[in-house]
Design a protein around this motif. Structure first.
Motif, mmCIF file in Angstrom:
data_model
loop_
_atom_site.group_PDB
_atom_site.id
_atom_site.type_symbol
_atom_site.label_atom_id
_atom_site.label_comp_id
_atom_site.label_asym_id
_atom_site.label_seq_id
_atom_site.Cartn_x
_atom_site.Cartn_y
_atom_site.Cartn_z
ATOM 1 N N VAL A 59 -1.202 -6.260 -8.179
ATOM 2 C CA VAL A 59 -1.945 -6.618 -6.786
ATOM 3 C C VAL A 59 -3.108 -5.651 -6.878
ATOM 4 N N ASP A 60 -4.125 -5.772 -5.960
ATOM 5 C CA ASP A 60 -5.108 -5.374 -5.980
ATOM 6 C C ASP A 60 -5.236 -3.622 -5.261
ATOM 7 N N PRO A 61 -5.755 -2.850 -6.063
ATOM 8 C CA PRO A 61 -5.460 -1.374 -5.530
ATOM 9 C C PRO A 61 -6.153 -1.228 -4.054
ATOM 10 N N ASP A 62 -7.204 -1.864 -3.901
ATOM 11 C CA ASP A 62 -7.796 -1.838 -2.458
ATOM 12 C C ASP A 62 -6.954 -2.320 -1.477
ATOM 13 N N PRO A 75 -3.667 3.989 -5.071
ATOM 14 C CA PRO A 75 -2.598 4.214 -6.037
ATOM 15 C C PRO A 75 -2.913 5.110 -7.035
ATOM 16 N N THR A 76 -4.232 5.779 -6.969
ATOM 17 C CA THR A 76 -4.372 6.666 -8.086
ATOM 18 C C THR A 76 -3.724 7.863 -7.791
ATOM 19 N N ARG A 77 -3.052 8.160 -6.717
ATOM 20 C CA ARG A 77 -2.280 9.492 -6.147
ATOM 21 C C ARG A 77 -0.863 8.936 -5.811
ATOM 22 N N PRO A 78 -0.142 8.804 -6.914
ATOM 23 C CA PRO A 78 1.367 8.287 -6.708
ATOM 24 C C PRO A 78 2.214 9.334 -5.752
ATOM 25 N N ALA A 79 1.951 10.863 -5.771
ATOM 26 C CA ALA A 79 2.747 11.332 -5.098
ATOM 27 C C ALA A 79 2.624 11.283 -3.527
ATOM 28 N N ALA A 80 1.311 11.066 -3.228
ATOM 29 C CA ALA A 80 0.979 10.766 -1.986
ATOM 30 C C ALA A 80 1.212 9.293 -1.402
ATOM 31 N N THR A 135 5.571 -6.104 -12.835
ATOM 32 C CA THR A 135 4.703 -5.736 -11.686
ATOM 33 C C THR A 135 3.398 -4.875 -12.112
ATOM 34 N N ASP A 136 3.232 -4.541 -13.196
ATOM 35 C CA ASP A 136 1.984 -3.725 -13.652
ATOM 36 C C ASP A 136 0.826 -4.269 -13.348
ATOM 37 N N ALA A 138 -0.460 -0.462 -9.202
ATOM 38 C CA ALA A 138 -1.623 -1.201 -8.984
ATOM 39 C C ALA A 138 -2.729 -0.681 -9.916
ATOM 40 N N VAL A 139 -2.647 0.498 -10.414
ATOM 41 C CA VAL A 139 -3.774 0.874 -11.374
ATOM 42 C C VAL A 139 -2.888 1.471 -12.638
#
Length: 340
Positions: free
Chosen positions: A171-174, A184-189, A167-168, A261-262
């Motif tokens: 999908v599109d991050p947007d 997805p740059t903020r996994p905790a959130a 799954t790495d 996603a990223v």
């Protein structure tokens, strides 16, 4: 046992319609639900002398059983690969293979400096070697403590990338940000935001669950009832229709895709995810792991989240009674397999 793919469909059964099936399932479902509720809530987690749970289990053997380090990335223009127990590095003469068990740390440092890789080759070799040899420390905790610990330590994003499975970056991050409202740059959130996103755009597929329960427990596979209620369960499908029904494994895979996603080095807290299966209760949920260095030692913090519980509690309007349902490192979850 009749194979599900060869069983007759609902539309092939005489005098049975989707509406009549759902209406007629009520009495049968009551009995099934009562038995399954007792089984899922009271049994198989350590109570009454049966089973066990995540708190009591020795999880490391399960976590590492199916973990295969895979890495094929370009770092500052240089392709680095993990293959057949070695880190493969291109050289002027072809390539250099640094065996993970061969104490090639000096060579890794030299190659890193020669290629101008800013320590990433050296770090990946050290981390992959220790992880492969079982020389790391696994640290289990609740999600909040997991992210606090990872955020306060030295991250090791390249070995996190090596732990990710199929799954790495699938999908599109947007698209993930449009679905959850958080990048997805903020996994905790994002872990937190997915709770609301699944509640808003989807629900637990009770109809398909009813059909499957009758198929498995009442007619013993004589007809393919579950398949009649299948439908698209992608992020696009959920955004297009807020009535999309998902099962536990679909919620788990979507969460894995979102968090992958990223690349890990693009995330505030690098994470890899795992598909955690509880065969005893036919349930699936999400594992999260990272890699950090503390006082020079490699540590793998890990936690668990359950988007089925958080979604279903909202569907049934029992969140005030049951809680949010997201955190899964507790005595109401167990693991029989962990896949990456």
């Amino acid at each position: 046992m009749t194979d599900e793919t060869s069983a007759p469909g609902l539309d092939e059964l005489p005098d049975v319609s989707r509406r009549r099936f759902l209406a007629g399932a009520g009495g049968t479902l009551t009995g099934i639900a009562a038995v399954r509720a007792v089984d899922n809530v009271l049994l198989g987690y350590g109570e009454l002398g049966h089973g066990t749970n995540l708190i009591e289990q020795e999880l490391r053997p399960l976590v590492t059983e199916h973990l295969e380090l895979e890495y094929d990335e370009r770092v500052a223009g240089t392709r680095l690969r993990l293959a057949d127990g070695a880190l493969v590095v291109p050289t002027a003469d072809g390539e250099r293979r640094l065996g993970l068990g061969d104490d090639e740390s000096g060579a890794a440092a030299d190659l890193d400096a020669d290629l101008g890789l800013s320590g990433r080759l050296e770090a990946l070799y050290a981390d992959a070697s220790e992880l492969s040899a079982g020389e790391d420390e696994m640290a289990l905790s609740q999600p909040e403590a997991f992210f606090e610990r990872v955020g306060a330590a030295e991250p090791r994003p390249d070995v996190v990338a090596a732990m990710r499975g199929q799954t790495d970056r699938a999908v599109d991050p947007d698209l993930v940000e449009r679905f959850a409202g958080v990048p997805p740059t903020r996994p905790a959130a994002l872990v937190d935001a997915l709770v609301g996103a699944f509640r808003e755009h989807a629900s637990y597929d009770v109809t398909r669950y009813v059909a499957g329960s009758i198929q498995d427990n009442v007619i013993f596979g004589a007809a393919n009832l579950r398949g009649q209620f299948d439908g698209p369960v992608t992020f696009e499908a959920m955004l297009e229709s807020d009535e999309t029904g998902l099962f536990c494994y679909e919620l788990t895979v979507r969460s894995m895709e979102a968090l992958h996603a990223v690349a890990p080095w693009a995330q505030r807290t690098p994470v890899a995810t795992a598909y955690v299966r509880d065969a005893r209760h036919k349930h699936v949920y999400t594992g999260l792991v990272s890699a950090i260095r503390e006082d020079g030692d490699l540590v793998l913090p890990m936690t668990f989240v359950d988007y089925t519980h958080s979604t279903l509690y909202d569907d049934l309007e029992v969140t005030p009674l049951m809680g949010r349902g997201l955190a899964a490192y507790d005595d109401r979850h167990r693991a029989t397999h962990v896949y990456w």
